[in-house]
Design an enzyme around this catalytic site. Structure first.
Site, short mmCIF file in Angstrom:
data_model
loop_
_atom_site.label_atom_id
_atom_site.label_comp_id
_atom_site.label_asym_id
_atom_site.label_seq_id
_atom_site.Cartn_x
_atom_site.Cartn_y
_atom_site.Cartn_z
N ARG A 1 0.81 -1.22 0.00
CA ARG A 1 0.00 0.00 0.00
C ARG A 1 0.84 1.27 0.00
O ARG A 1 0.41 2.32 0.43
CB ARG A 1 -0.96 0.05 1.18
N LYS B 1 1.85 11.73 -10.84
CA LYS B 1 0.99 10.80 -11.58
C LYS B 1 1.80 9.57 -11.96
O LYS B 1 2.89 9.67 -12.54
CB LYS B 1 0.46 11.45 -12.86
N GLU C 1 7.89 19.53 -25.00
CA GLU C 1 7.26 19.83 -23.71
C GLU C 1 7.83 21.12 -23.12
O GLU C 1 7.11 21.89 -22.47
CB GLU C 1 7.46 18.67 -22.72
N LYS D 1 5.87 23.39 -13.49
CA LYS D 1 4.98 22.27 -13.26
C LYS D 1 4.65 22.13 -11.78
O LYS D 1 3.50 21.90 -11.41
CB LYS D 1 5.56 20.96 -13.81
N GLU E 1 -11.55 25.50 -14.12
CA GLU E 1 -10.88 26.17 -15.24
C GLU E 1 -9.40 26.31 -14.94
O GLU E 1 -9.01 26.46 -13.80
CB GLU E 1 -11.49 27.55 -15.47
N ARG F 1 -4.27 22.33 -13.49
CA ARG F 1 -3.42 21.30 -14.05
C ARG F 1 -3.72 21.02 -15.52
O ARG F 1 -2.86 20.58 -16.28
CB ARG F 1 -3.58 20.02 -13.21
N ASN G 1 -1.93 20.41 -20.49
CA ASN G 1 -2.33 19.67 -21.70
C ASN G 1 -2.31 20.54 -22.95
O ASN G 1 -2.82 20.12 -23.99
CB ASN G 1 -3.73 19.09 -21.51
N HIS H 1 -1.93 18.97 -26.30
CA HIS H 1 -2.07 17.52 -26.11
C HIS H 1 -3.37 16.93 -26.66
O HIS H 1 -3.42 15.76 -26.98
CB HIS H 1 -1.92 17.15 -24.63
N HIS I 1 -2.51 13.94 -28.82
CA HIS I 1 -3.03 12.60 -28.51
C HIS I 1 -3.80 12.02 -29.69
O HIS I 1 -3.73 10.83 -29.97
CB HIS I 1 -3.95 12.63 -27.28
N HIS J 1 5.57 10.80 -28.62
CA HIS J 1 4.62 11.67 -27.92
C HIS J 1 4.96 13.15 -28.14
O HIS J 1 4.09 13.96 -28.50
CB HIS J 1 4.61 11.32 -26.43
#
Ligand code: NAD
Ligand code: ZN
Length: 358
Positions: A118, A140, A182, A221, A235, A238, A242, A245, A249, A262
């Protein structure tokens, strides 16, 4: 360059930029071992080959698991391998997983660390430019399913991140350029000065400014993540990360993740986002040209490499995972260096953008 602190509620962890990553990591590893905490290492075979001297010098006889390089390794099967490896080495709650590699290793290692017992600590040692400025910051973690990318994951922040520019010397130029996409994104979404710098003088692997540029992106970031850790802001927040993106994507998805890296999809996506912003009355034609010139100057594409079916692109754009109920949410630029989220964009406008970058 000075360390950065990523602050999250009561917790905080350092991103360090050591003059010599081998020495800094060896010291932290020794302290971990002296504290009675077991350490194990995860990396991929590309990194193991390119950075064998670093791995030997920094990690010595630390038990290591080496998986195949590539996006396909971000799988349930690999998760099982990492968890079994941790258990076989009797890693306990105080143990540390050291993750060396690009975003694939970072996401897989981070998710393994989040779920084993955990949650145990992991340390990120990003070795691609993309991982240094993007995937190693923000917490993430996750893996892919057959049904799609990044469908399983957790928020789990590392105990520390070590960024060593020396790792970039062995990175293939195409991967370096992908990471630059990026970096240009950060300039366009929140730092006019950074964009101006990249526009005036393209950054390459030998540039003296590179460490400061990487640090600035981590800082941007970290600030965005601090304000909206779980991507819940209605709005902005994070979601601004994107920028480019939604279009990028779609390109990756329609080409089956094989033709474009990517960052290459993001590069075209940034141009598309600039074109969209112009159509919405936010940017001038000269701004589009500035974005295109800067992207191209970093050895990145500004148009699709070959024709792709418009209907599929359109479909993929409007079904992006990041969309909310109520339609597509695009990230647009009010000016070069200031982004905002925008919903309610007409499908015909999106289609017109696809025609322009096609
Ligand atoms: P990657 O991890 O696949 O690395 C690219 C290739 O470079 C691999 O073959 C690797 O072996 C090789 N490599 C890595 N470092 C090297 C070095 N120093 N020298 C020589 N070769 C080296 O790709 P990536 O672009 O770093 O990461 C992409 C992944 O990151 C995707 O899965 C994406 O979903 C994820 N990602 C996650 C986040 C996040 O917030 N968690 C953000 C962005 C991207
Ligand atoms: Zn990205």
């Amino acid at each position: 360059t000075n360390d950065l602190a990523v602050e999250l509620g009561e917790k905080s962890y350092p991103i360090t930029f050591p003059a010599d990553a081998t020495v800094a990591i060896r010291e932290r590893l020794a302290a971990t071992v002296a504290g009675g905490r077991s350490s194990v290492l995860l990396t991929d075979d590309g990194v193991a080959r390119a950075q064998s001297k670093f791995l030997a010098d920094a990690f010595g006889a630390t038990p290591r698991l080496i998986l195949s390089a590539g996006e396909r390794t971000k799988s349930l099967e690999s998760l099982g391998k990492v968890l079994d490896f941790l258990a076989a080495n009797r890693v306990n709650r105080q143990g540390v997983l050291w993750v060396v590699g690009g975003g694939v290793m970072g996401d897989l290692g981070g998710f393994s660390a989040a779920s084993y017992l955990r949650g145990i600590q992991y340390v990120q040692i990003p070795t691609t430019l993309l991982a240094m400025v993007d995937s190693s910051v923000g917490g993430k973690t996750g893996i892919n399913l057959t049904a799609g990318k990044n469908l399983v994951g957790a928020f789990h922040h590392p105990g520390a991140v070590f960024i060593g520019r020396e790792f970039l010397q062995t990175l293939p130029p195409r991967e370096f350029a992908a990471g630059m996409a990026e970096i240009i994104k950060y300039g366009l979404l929140g730092d006019q000065e950074l964009f101006g710098q990249l526009e005036a003088r393209p950054v390459d692997v030998r540039s003296a400014e590179l460490p400061a540029v990487i640090r600035r992106c981590c800082q941007l970031k970290a600030e965005i993540v601090k304000a909206d850790e779980f991507e819940r802001a209605a709005e902005g927040g994070r979601a601004l990360l994107n920028l480019g993106h939604t279009f990028g994507h779609a390109i990756e998805q329609v080409t089956g993740y094989t033709t474009y890296l990517h960052g290459e999809g993001v590069a075209i996506g940034l141009v598309a986002a600039a074109r969209l912003s112009h159509k919405l009355g936010l940017l001038a034609p000269a701004d589009i040209e500035r974005v295109e010139r800067t992207v191209a100057a970093h050895n990145l594409p500004i148009r699709l490499r070959g024709p792709l079916p418009l209907a599929e692109l359109q479909n993929a754009t409007t079904r992006d995972k990041k969309n909310r109920a109520g339609g597509v949410r695009f990230v647009v630029m009010n000016s070069l260096g200031q982004a905002a989220t925008r919903s309610g964009v007409a499908p015909s406008t999106v289609e017109a953008v696809w025609r322009e970058v096609g």
